[in-house]
Design a protein around this motif. Structure first.
Motif, mmCIF file in Angstrom:
data_model
loop_
_atom_site.group_PDB
_atom_site.id
_atom_site.type_symbol
_atom_site.label_atom_id
_atom_site.label_comp_id
_atom_site.label_asym_id
_atom_site.label_seq_id
_atom_site.Cartn_x
_atom_site.Cartn_y
_atom_site.Cartn_z
ATOM 1 N N ALA A 1 65.647 10.734 42.346
ATOM 2 C CA ALA A 1 65.679 10.413 43.779
ATOM 3 C C ALA A 1 66.568 11.399 44.538
ATOM 4 O O ALA A 1 66.253 11.805 45.657
ATOM 5 N N TYR B 1 60.451 10.702 46.741
ATOM 6 C CA TYR B 1 61.468 9.656 46.701
ATOM 7 C C TYR B 1 60.862 8.312 46.306
ATOM 8 O O TYR B 1 61.467 7.555 45.540
ATOM 9 N N ALA C 1 60.584 7.929 42.576
ATOM 10 C CA ALA C 1 61.888 7.754 41.938
ATOM 11 C C ALA C 1 62.478 6.383 42.252
ATOM 12 O O ALA C 1 63.111 5.749 41.394
ATOM 13 N N ASP C 2 62.275 5.906 43.475
ATOM 14 C CA ASP C 2 62.780 4.600 43.871
ATOM 15 C C ASP C 2 62.121 3.499 43.029
ATOM 16 O O ASP C 2 62.793 2.601 42.511
ATOM 17 N N ASN D 1 69.931 6.270 48.176
ATOM 18 C CA ASN D 1 70.037 6.490 46.731
ATOM 19 C C ASN D 1 71.473 6.375 46.247
ATOM 20 O O ASN D 1 71.716 6.107 45.059
#
Length: 252
Positions: free
Chosen positions: A157, A166, A169-170, A213
């Protein structure tokens, strides 16, 4: 996300259109969902005039639609004057500098998202209940492999260059927390709620998402310390703020 008096954004809605659609958006086609989500992000100035969008393939991945669907939606938004397509090596898709405040043909689709405000708030509360429970269990039972996966998701992230990267990754991070709880049946229930909420994801500024993040990193650290009290408090704040920071909060 929400804005304060200065217009500064706070916290996140996590970023994809996966799983069954809910409530008002069930009547939208896949193309209309992409049109609505991008149009709403532009209207709320989460996508700024002149900002470049990711590639069609990346937009498709972030919104969990086919690349053909994403391309058709983006092409139609360019025809409506909301986006601008530029050919060539330095080309791409950009938010038009003079983007209209109301996009022809997208108004009803955008309204379908707005009409689902109560459903969005309900999903946030359900996610809050699920995620705090799983976070407590993760802080008690996470393995070294689980902790390594959390760290990898946080790093992914942090290196994300746009909202498409993002989002992946989140999602990876939150599912890693859930799996670290060691309760597969609970993870399945949580994942269903998470994906239904992701159906309402619209693009957000990457700089803001990088700030969010930092909360992931703090949560991972609390789990690593085996501190369930701190971990649950962080998870609760991270999810509860979505009531204000998703588009349903930004519009008030």
């Amino acid at each position: 996300m929400t804005g304060d008096a200065s217009g500064t954004l706070k916290h996140t809605a996590v970023p994809a259109l996966t799983g069954p659609a809910v409530a008002g958006i069930t009547r939208l086609s896949a193309v209309d969902t992409v049109r609505a989500r991008i149009a709403l992000a532009v209207e709320l100035r989460l996508l700024a005039p002149g900002e470049q969008l990711p590639s069609d393939a990346d937009v498709a991945a972030a919104l969990d639609v086919s690349e053909i669907t994403a391309r058709r939606a983006i092409k139609s938004l360019a025809e409506d004057g909301l986006l601008r397509r530029v050919r060539g090596r330095s080309g791409g898709t950009f938010v038009a500098e003079d983007a209209p405040t109301a996009v022809p043909g997208a108004g009803s689709a955008v309204q379908a998202y707005r009409a689902d405000a109560s459903e969005v708030h309900r999903l946030i509360d359900q996610r809050l209940l699920d995620e705090t429970s799983l976070t407590h269990l993760a802080a008690v039972s996470a393995t070294d492999a689980d902790l390594a996966e959390l760290d990898a998701a946080v790093a992914a992230a942090a290196s994300a260059q746009n909202w498409t990267d993002y989002h992946a990754a989140d999602e990876r991070f939150h599912l890693a927390v859930a799996r670290a709880a060691g309760r597969p049946a609970l993870v399945e229930v949580y994942e269903a709620t998470l994906r239904r909420l992701y159906a309402y994801f619209i693009p957000y500024p990457i700089a803001y998402l990088h700030e969010v993040n930092e909360e992931h990193a703090a949560l991972a650290a609390a789990i690593r310390r085996r501190d369930p009290v701190a971990a649950v408090a962080l998870a609760e704040r991270h999810v509860a703020v979505l009531h204000d920071t998703m588009f349903v909060g930004l519009e008030h």
